[in-house]
Design an enzyme around this catalytic site. Structure first.
Site, PDB file in Angstrom:
ATOM      1  N   SER A 170       0.854  -1.193   0.000  1.00  0.00           N
ATOM      2  CA  SER A 170       0.000   0.000   0.000  1.00  0.00           C
ATOM      3  C   SER A 170       0.880   1.230   0.000  1.00  0.00           C
ATOM      4  O   SER A 170       2.051   1.177   0.420  1.00  0.00           O
ATOM      5  CB  SER A 170      -0.868   0.015   1.264  1.00  0.00           C
ATOM      6  OG  SER A 170      -1.494   1.279   1.422  1.00  0.00           O
ATOM      7  N   TYR A 183      -1.980  -0.487  10.446  1.00  0.00           N
ATOM      8  CA  TYR A 183      -2.048  -0.830   9.015  1.00  0.00           C
ATOM      9  C   TYR A 183      -0.743  -0.466   8.306  1.00  0.00           C
ATOM     10  O   TYR A 183      -0.187  -1.270   7.541  1.00  0.00           O
ATOM     11  CB  TYR A 183      -3.235  -0.101   8.393  1.00  0.00           C
ATOM     12  CG  TYR A 183      -3.481  -0.437   6.936  1.00  0.00           C
ATOM     13  CD1 TYR A 183      -4.053  -1.658   6.571  1.00  0.00           C
ATOM     14  CD2 TYR A 183      -3.168   0.465   5.923  1.00  0.00           C
ATOM     15  CE1 TYR A 183      -4.291  -1.958   5.233  1.00  0.00           C
ATOM     16  CE2 TYR A 183      -3.408   0.168   4.591  1.00  0.00           C
ATOM     17  CZ  TYR A 183      -3.968  -1.044   4.247  1.00  0.00           C
ATOM     18  OH  TYR A 183      -4.192  -1.339   2.928  1.00  0.00           O
TER      19      TYR A 183
HETATM   20  N1  LIG Z   1      -8.800  -0.156  -1.225  1.00  0.00           N
HETATM   21  C1  LIG Z   1      -7.684   0.524  -1.094  1.00  0.00           C
HETATM   22  O1  LIG Z   1      -7.684   1.745  -1.206  1.00  0.00           O
HETATM   23  C2  LIG Z   1      -6.377  -0.190  -0.816  1.00  0.00           C
HETATM   24  C3  LIG Z   1      -5.213   0.577  -0.848  1.00  0.00           C
HETATM   25  C4  LIG Z   1      -3.993  -0.025  -0.626  1.00  0.00           C
HETATM   26  C5  LIG Z   1      -3.920  -1.388  -0.408  1.00  0.00           C
HETATM   27  N2  LIG Z   1      -5.065  -2.120  -0.367  1.00  0.00           N
HETATM   28  C6  LIG Z   1      -4.907  -3.562  -0.127  1.00  0.00           C
HETATM   29  O2  LIG Z   1      -5.469  -4.279  -1.231  1.00  0.00           O
HETATM   30  C7  LIG Z   1      -5.991  -5.519  -0.776  1.00  0.00           C
HETATM   31  C8  LIG Z   1      -7.439  -5.657  -1.231  1.00  0.00           C
HETATM   32  O3  LIG Z   1      -8.169  -4.583  -0.673  1.00  0.00           O
HETATM   33  P1  LIG Z   1      -9.680  -4.208  -1.071  1.00  0.00           P
HETATM   34  O4  LIG Z   1      -9.732  -2.749  -1.070  1.00  0.00           O
HETATM   35  O5  LIG Z   1     -10.114  -4.977  -2.258  1.00  0.00           O
HETATM   36  O6  LIG Z   1     -10.411  -4.719   0.251  1.00  0.00           O
HETATM   37  P2  LIG Z   1     -11.838  -5.391   0.518  1.00  0.00           P
HETATM   38  O7  LIG Z   1     -12.078  -5.177   1.976  1.00  0.00           O
HETATM   39  O8  LIG Z   1     -12.861  -4.959  -0.466  1.00  0.00           O
HETATM   40  O9  LIG Z   1     -11.540  -6.951   0.254  1.00  0.00           O
HETATM   41  C9  LIG Z   1     -10.689  -7.683   1.099  1.00  0.00           C
HETATM   42  C10 LIG Z   1     -11.095  -9.143   1.010  1.00  0.00           C
HETATM   43  O10 LIG Z   1     -10.198  -9.897   1.872  1.00  0.00           O
HETATM   44  C11 LIG Z   1     -10.971 -10.866   2.553  1.00  0.00           C
HETATM   45  N3  LIG Z   1     -10.302 -11.285   3.793  1.00  0.00           N
HETATM   46  C12 LIG Z   1     -10.153 -10.554   4.931  1.00  0.00           C
HETATM   47  N4  LIG Z   1      -9.537 -11.305   5.878  1.00  0.00           N
HETATM   48  C13 LIG Z   1      -9.286 -12.512   5.311  1.00  0.00           C
HETATM   49  C14 LIG Z   1      -8.676 -13.707   5.775  1.00  0.00           C
HETATM   50  N5  LIG Z   1      -8.222 -13.823   7.044  1.00  0.00           N
HETATM   51  N6  LIG Z   1      -8.572 -14.749   4.930  1.00  0.00           N
HETATM   52  C15 LIG Z   1      -9.052 -14.666   3.669  1.00  0.00           C
HETATM   53  N7  LIG Z   1      -9.672 -13.574   3.168  1.00  0.00           N
HETATM   54  C16 LIG Z   1      -9.771 -12.506   3.990  1.00  0.00           C
HETATM   55  C17 LIG Z   1     -12.305 -10.169   2.814  1.00  0.00           C
HETATM   56  O11 LIG Z   1     -13.332 -11.104   3.124  1.00  0.00           O
HETATM   57  C18 LIG Z   1     -12.517  -9.406   1.525  1.00  0.00           C
HETATM   58  O12 LIG Z   1     -13.250 -10.175   0.585  1.00  0.00           O
HETATM   59  C19 LIG Z   1      -5.802  -5.523   0.731  1.00  0.00           C
HETATM   60  O13 LIG Z   1      -4.600  -6.212   1.062  1.00  0.00           O
HETATM   61  C20 LIG Z   1      -5.664  -4.056   1.082  1.00  0.00           C
HETATM   62  O14 LIG Z   1      -4.957  -3.833   2.274  1.00  0.00           O
HETATM   63  C21 LIG Z   1      -6.283  -1.550  -0.556  1.00  0.00           C
END
Ligand SMILES: NC(=O)c1ccc[n+]([C@@H]2O[C@H](COP(=O)([O-])OP(=O)(O)OC[C@H]3O[C@@H](n4cnc5c(N)ncnc54)[C@H](O)[C@@H]3O)[C@@H](O)[C@H]2O)c1
Length: 278
Positions: A170, A183
């Site tokens: 991230s 985080y």
């Molecule tokens: N959305 C953003 O702005 C953003 C920015 C930087 C990084 N990220 C990273 O990108 C990745 C995806 O994020 P997103 O925005 O799609 O999030 P999201 O919350 O929409 O999806 C995350 C998914 O991970 C699953 N999950 C959570 N804990 C879990 C576990 N223990 N085992 C298996 N599955 C699990 C959830 O059920 C969910 O379906 C994450 O690692 C997040 O930290 C997101």
């Protein structure tokens, strides 16, 4: 949530043009964690549209099954057994190392090989430093960091040379924002872990890279989008002045997995509208 997981895979037809851009992807096999929604769902759909078989896994089993069905154009995985780009739904909790091993075995049993592994599952606990609880820090390190390490272990054991792993870091790995101490720490660890994995797995011909998204339009950033002050603050730190779409992150993923990136390992690609510079 703006969920457009079928935008590139309309009823599983007309995907030949997409496949032409990265022809080497056809018939490859990927595991994507956290694929029930958000970026993981878009990654699974985008890979499937390019003829990659995907084991799409999430802790939320029911939502994962629905997402996989949608990507498969409403057809059960069994009905697509001879088709490229079939998605099989699986349950995994990425804090469970045996579960990650079983997930990798699912890919081998279903498709006979494992080429790509995307450590995408993650959580975003909010808390100012003085308020972070032991439970929050334990969970975020178990899911966001250990989940990546043990996912990579499960993958590497079964990948041939040429395999590729991508971890979701991230912009928070390098940019501090209030309320994100736990985080940010976890994502900085992912960035560092990516380099360690790349050095050691380079010995067996496996590449490991990371993607560092900024604000992307998913459930994880819903709280920012619903709070006008938080949204204004967030966008002030984005030179392109908008949130990113999951599909824009998929472009980086596809590149990193493809042969075009065959001499790239241990790197992190920022997909953040320039936030890392502000
Ligand atoms: N959305 C953003 O702005 C953003 C920015 C930087 C990084 N990220 C990273 O990108 C990745 C995806 O994020 P997103 O925005 O799609 O999030 P999201 O919350 O929409 O999806 C995350 C998914 O991970 C699953 N999950 C959570 N804990 C879990 C576990 N223990 N085992 C298996 N599955 C699990 C959830 O059920 C969910 O379906 C994450 O690692 C997040 O930290 C997101």
């Amino acid at each position: 949530m703006t969920q457009t997981i079928q935008s590139e895979n309309p009823g599983r037809t007309n995907t030949e043009q997409l496949r032409a851009h990265y022809p080497e992807m056809l018939g490859k096999v990927a595991v994507v964690t956290g694929a029930a929604q958000g970026m993981g769902a878009v990654f699974a759909a985008g890979l499937a549209a390019r003829g990659v078989h995907v084991v799409a896994a999430d802790i939320n089993e029911d939502q994962m099954a629905g997402t996989a069905l949608e990507i498969n154009g409403g057809l059960g995985a069994a009905a697509l057994v001879d088709e490229p780009g079939r998605v099989v739904a699986a349950r995994v909790d990425v804090t469970d190392t045996a579960g990650l091993d079983a997930l990798a075995e699912t890919a081998i049993q279903e498709f006979g090989r494992l080429d790509f592994w995307v450590n995408n599952a993650g959580i975003f606990p909010f808390g100012l430093i003085e308020d972070i609880t032991p439970q929050q820090i334990t969970s975020v390190l178990a899911i966001n960091v250990q989940g990546v390490l043990f996912g990579a272990q499960a993958a590497a054991k079964r990948m041939a040379p040429g395999g590729a792993i991508v971890n979701m870091s991230s912009v928070s790995a390098t940019r501090i924002r209030r309320g994100r101490g736990a985080y940010c720490t976890s994502k900085a660890a992912v960035a560092h872990l990516t380099e360690s994995l790349a050095v050691e797995l380079g010995d067996v011909g496996i590449r490991v890279n990371a993607i560092a998204p900024g604000y992307i339009d998913t459930e994880m950033t819903r709280w920012v989008q619903q709070d006008p002050v938080a949204l204004e603050n967030a966008l002030n730190a984005v030179p392109l002045h908008r949130l990113g779409a999951p599909e824009e992150v998929f472009g980086a993923l596809l590149f990193l997995l493809s042969d075009s990136a065959r001499y790239i390992t241990g790197n992190s690609i920022a997909v953040d509208g320039g936030s890392q510079h502000v």
